[in-house]
Design a protein around this motif. Sequence first.
Motif, PDB file in Angstrom:
ATOM      1  N   LEU A   1       0.766  -1.311   0.014  1.00 32.49           N
ATOM      2  CA  LEU A   1      -0.205   0.076   0.012  1.00 32.49           C
ATOM      3  C   LEU A   1       0.888   1.371   0.107  1.00 32.49           C
ATOM      4  O   LEU A   1       2.000   1.334   0.426  1.00 32.49           O
TER       5      LEU A   1
ATOM      6  N   ASP B   1     -11.763   6.266  -0.590  1.00 36.88           N
ATOM      7  CA  ASP B   1     -11.529   4.980  -1.011  1.00 36.88           C
ATOM      8  C   ASP B   1     -12.569   3.912  -0.643  1.00 36.88           C
ATOM      9  O   ASP B   1     -12.926   3.215  -1.575  1.00 36.88           O
ATOM     10  N   ARG B   2     -13.186   4.270   0.285  1.00 37.43           N
ATOM     11  CA  ARG B   2     -14.293   3.227   0.747  1.00 37.43           C
ATOM     12  C   ARG B   2     -15.500   3.676  -0.128  1.00 37.43           C
ATOM     13  O   ARG B   2     -16.266   2.550  -0.410  1.00 37.43           O
TER      14      ARG B   2
ATOM     15  N   ILE C   1      -8.016   0.840  -3.262  1.00 36.91           N
ATOM     16  CA  ILE C   1      -7.025   1.158  -2.264  1.00 36.91           C
ATOM     17  C   ILE C   1      -5.934   1.825  -3.309  1.00 36.91           C
ATOM     18  O   ILE C   1      -5.760   1.916  -4.440  1.00 36.91           O
TER      19      ILE C   1
ATOM     20  N   ARG D   1      -7.330   3.176   4.024  1.00 38.04           N
ATOM     21  CA  ARG D   1      -8.431   3.785   3.221  1.00 38.04           C
ATOM     22  C   ARG D   1      -9.201   4.777   3.711  1.00 38.04           C
ATOM     23  O   ARG D   1      -9.675   5.013   4.683  1.00 38.04           O
TER      24      ARG D   1
ATOM     25  N   TYR E   1      -6.253  -1.012   6.055  1.00 39.09           N
ATOM     26  CA  TYR E   1      -5.703  -0.885   4.783  1.00 39.09           C
ATOM     27  C   TYR E   1      -5.617   0.588   4.087  1.00 39.09           C
ATOM     28  O   TYR E   1      -5.615   0.893   2.950  1.00 39.09           O
TER      29      TYR E   1
END
Length: 203
Positions: A20, A174-175, A180, A170, A168
């Motif tokens: 990431l 992103d959600r 990601i 986020r 992660y």
Amino acid sequence: MDKFSARETEWMLELDGIPLAGFWRRAFAFVIDWIIITFIISVVISALALGYIGLTGGLSKASQNPNVQKLLQGDEAEVNKLEPKLEKNKENELFKIVEDIVIPILYFGILGWQGKGRTPGKRLMKIRVVSIVHRHLGLWHSVERALGYGAAALEGGFGFVQFFIHPYRRCVQDRIAETIVVTEAGYQAMQHKLSHPLIPDSQ
């Protein structure tokens, strides 16, 4: 589609272990993109101003207007009289919508989609947005993610702080878009692995 498909899960399994992107790379990419957006907005404003001057017959014609002459001479009563009109023009709602919403959404939406998850800022910082439910980042995902920036800002910036809370990394955008942000090196390594699948030893 009337039946659930687990293909999304297959794609998530393929993404398993991908590195990431870190906070500073994402932050610098965002700043670079906003510098470019600010430049685009200034070009649009300049073009509109030049177009307006052209439509009104140029500055020389405008300066012949008695109201403009009074303003240029510093007539305080005339300035006070015209100030509400100037304020109204400054707060033109349509222009504010274009400046604050349309241009950023088009920028992040179209460039993110055409760049396969990479805006100019993300390219420079070697990071990429990846969908966790589809193999390819579609136009709607990119636009949805661009709208998510607004949602993150509306939360008083807490939407961006969620980077440090979510396991992660986020943020709200992103959600919302089910994405990601990964390193480009990690993405390329994953692509190489998928194009060269492991062949089990023959028994």
